[in-house]
Design a protein around this motif. Structure first.
Motif, PDB file in Angstrom:
ATOM      1  N   VAL A  85       0.852  -1.199   0.000  1.00  0.00           N
ATOM      2  CA  VAL A  85       0.000   0.000   0.000  1.00  0.00           C
ATOM      3  C   VAL A  85       0.888   1.250   0.000  1.00  0.00           C
ATOM      4  CG1 VAL A  85      -1.571   1.373   1.431  1.00  0.00           C
ATOM      5  CG2 VAL A  85      -2.045  -1.017   1.063  1.00  0.00           C
ATOM      6  N   TYR A  86       1.965   1.221   0.813  1.00  0.00           N
ATOM      7  CA  TYR A  86       2.917   2.336   0.836  1.00  0.00           C
ATOM      8  C   TYR A  86       3.537   2.557  -0.545  1.00  0.00           C
ATOM      9  CZ  TYR A  86       3.152   3.798   5.682  1.00  0.00           C
ATOM     10  OH  TYR A  86       2.854   4.358   6.893  1.00  0.00           O
TER      11      TYR A  86
ATOM     12  N   GLU B  21      -5.731   9.383   2.751  1.00  0.00           N
ATOM     13  CA  GLU B  21      -6.032   8.006   2.363  1.00  0.00           C
ATOM     14  C   GLU B  21      -5.083   7.043   3.086  1.00  0.00           C
ATOM     15  OE1 GLU B  21      -8.382   7.035   0.165  1.00  0.00           O
ATOM     16  OE2 GLU B  21      -7.803   4.920   0.120  1.00  0.00           O
ATOM     17  N   MET B  22      -3.815   7.433   3.139  1.00  0.00           N
ATOM     18  CA  MET B  22      -2.796   6.590   3.771  1.00  0.00           C
ATOM     19  C   MET B  22      -3.101   6.412   5.256  1.00  0.00           C
ATOM     20  SD  MET B  22      -0.209   5.018   2.654  1.00  0.00           S
ATOM     21  CE  MET B  22      -0.071   3.662   3.806  1.00  0.00           C
ATOM     22  N   ILE B  23      -3.565   7.498   5.912  1.00  0.00           N
ATOM     23  CA  ILE B  23      -3.891   7.402   7.349  1.00  0.00           C
ATOM     24  C   ILE B  23      -5.029   6.403   7.550  1.00  0.00           C
ATOM     25  CG2 ILE B  23      -4.827   8.691   9.317  1.00  0.00           C
ATOM     26  CD1 ILE B  23      -3.186  11.106   8.184  1.00  0.00           C
ATOM     27  N   LYS B  24      -6.047   6.483   6.673  1.00  0.00           N
ATOM     28  CA  LYS B  24      -7.158   5.519   6.747  1.00  0.00           C
ATOM     29  C   LYS B  24      -6.639   4.094   6.607  1.00  0.00           C
ATOM     30  CE  LYS B  24     -10.806   8.228   4.657  1.00  0.00           C
ATOM     31  NZ  LYS B  24     -11.324   8.457   3.300  1.00  0.00           N
ATOM     32  N   GLN B  67      -9.505  -5.614   3.647  1.00  0.00           N
ATOM     33  CA  GLN B  67      -8.502  -5.794   2.594  1.00  0.00           C
ATOM     34  C   GLN B  67      -9.075  -5.372   1.235  1.00  0.00           C
ATOM     35  OE1 GLN B  67      -4.737  -6.687   1.960  1.00  0.00           O
ATOM     36  NE2 GLN B  67      -5.348  -8.054   3.575  1.00  0.00           N
ATOM     37  N   PHE B  68     -10.293  -5.848   0.932  1.00  0.00           N
ATOM     38  CA  PHE B  68     -10.906  -5.523  -0.364  1.00  0.00           C
ATOM     39  C   PHE B  68     -11.265  -4.045  -0.459  1.00  0.00           C
ATOM     40  CE2 PHE B  68     -12.305 -10.125  -1.096  1.00  0.00           C
ATOM     41  CZ  PHE B  68     -11.431 -10.285  -2.148  1.00  0.00           C
ATOM     42  N   TYR B  69     -11.956  -3.520   0.577  1.00  0.00           N
ATOM     43  CA  TYR B  69     -12.501  -2.170   0.451  1.00  0.00           C
ATOM     44  C   TYR B  69     -11.466  -1.079   0.672  1.00  0.00           C
ATOM     45  CZ  TYR B  69     -17.144  -3.690  -0.538  1.00  0.00           C
ATOM     46  OH  TYR B  69     -18.230  -4.230  -1.186  1.00  0.00           O
ATOM     47  N   TYR B  70     -10.507  -1.296   1.561  1.00  0.00           N
ATOM     48  CA  TYR B  70      -9.521  -0.245   1.819  1.00  0.00           C
ATOM     49  C   TYR B  70      -8.229  -0.466   1.057  1.00  0.00           C
ATOM     50  CZ  TYR B  70     -12.588   2.073   5.001  1.00  0.00           C
ATOM     51  OH  TYR B  70     -13.647   2.771   5.513  1.00  0.00           O
ATOM     52  N   PHE B  71      -7.586  -1.622   1.265  1.00  0.00           N
ATOM     53  CA  PHE B  71      -6.299  -1.856   0.603  1.00  0.00           C
ATOM     54  C   PHE B  71      -6.465  -1.989  -0.909  1.00  0.00           C
ATOM     55  CE2 PHE B  71      -3.428  -3.618   4.233  1.00  0.00           C
ATOM     56  CZ  PHE B  71      -3.652  -2.454   4.935  1.00  0.00           C
TER      57      PHE B  71
END
Lengths: 207, 106
Positions: A85-86, B21-24, B67-71
């Protein structure tokens, strides 16, 4: 690639992975593939669940599995999901070097996971005599977990290939979709692992 | 071969958006770790399997949802086709698992 300005624009679009038609197609194609993979893994999970008590007098899942190793493997793979992700975060900020760095870390975590899995299989075979051929449980277990391990191995080869091939190229609209599809695939490997550690190891310990 | 690594860097607005987005996603990650630890603790405490198994499955489903919705960004716009494909896959997957287990157990 420098002759092709459509792939090396002056300003990068905000979603470089989906800015070209090819990028959009790669994105859809990968999700289509993942839909199919879901069914494939489901058939292996179904087989495992059906056969997990057919131990033919050999060790059962309660005797065999050790949760410490599985916990470490889970943490490694979960963390590698975050590091990818990073990597995509840096891709969107058009920072190629940091993206490569985080992809590299992702690869190392994946490699550590795979090494532990190989150690685990070695341990079962040597210390318990539990092999692919010892029982229906053995066949189903090694097929399911090994197939996931094979996916990790394939992911590592894929990652190495795109990192090496694009090392001097920098980030552009030609390779951004490639990095993005890899990261989606890598998350999916983690999705499958979540079900493996739940269904195979944790539920195997519960009985 | 031009090295275009530093061309067209995103503006501050989009940089901030990526950061949010990264913080989420970091919060998502922490929750996933917590759920994993809960799942392992449930097994270590030796909870009765009629409670433990549904709880473990629920924890797994929530983690996979994250995993699906955020990552994997399924919560974002333009993910109708991915949702269709993955839910299609999940639908077939459920039928497959039921068929294979029921055939052998009964």
């Amino acid at each position: 690639m420098s002759h092709d300005h459509s792939l090396n624009p002056e300003t990068m679009p905000h979603n470089p992975e989906k800015a070209t038609l090819e990028g959009k197609n790669k994105f859809l194609g990968l999700w289509f593939f993942l839909g199919g993979e879901t069914v494939l893994f489901a058939s292996l999970f179904g087989t495992y669940l059906a056969l997990k008590n057919s131990t033919a007098g050999g060790p059962s899942s309660e005797e065999l599995f050790g949760l410490e190793l599985v916990f470490i493997m889970t943490m490694l793979l979960l963390t590698s999901s975050l590091t990818s992700v990073y990597a995509m975060y840096h891709m969107k900020n058009n920072d190629f070097k940091k993206m490569q760095l985080w992809l590299g870390i992702t690869g190392l975590l994946g490699l550590a996971f795979l090494s532990l899995e190989i150690y685990e299989f070695y341990h079962y075979i040597h210390d318990y005599g539990f092999t692919f051929r010892s029982s229906a449980f053995g066949s189903a277990f090694y097929t399911l977990v090994g197939f996931h391990g094979g996916h990790v191995l394939f992911g590592l080869c894929w990652l190495t290939a795109i990192m090496v091939r694009n090392a001097k190229r920098g980030l552009n609209l030609y390779n951004a979709p490639k990095f993005n599809t890899f990261s989606l695939y890598w998350h999916f490997i983690d999705v499958v692992w979540v079900f493996i550690f739940t269904v195979v190891y944790l539920m195997g310990k519960v009985g | 071969m031009a090295n275009n690594t530093n061309t067209g860097n995103p503006d501050t607005f989009h940089k901030q958006k990526h950061k949010d987005e990264m913080i989420k996603q970091l919060i998502t990650f922490v929750l996933m770790i917590v759920f994993t630890i809960i799942a392992f603790v449930v097994v270590l405490t030796g909870m009765d399997k009629f409670f433990a198994i549904p709880l473990l499955l629920l924890l797994a489903v929530v983690q996979v949802g994250f995993q699906f919705y955020y990552f994997m960004h399924m919560k974002d716009k333009g993910h109708e086709m991915p949702s269709l494909m993955i839910y299609g896959g999940i639908g077939a997957a459920i039928v497959t698992v039921l068929a294979l287990t029921l055939i052998i157990w009964w």
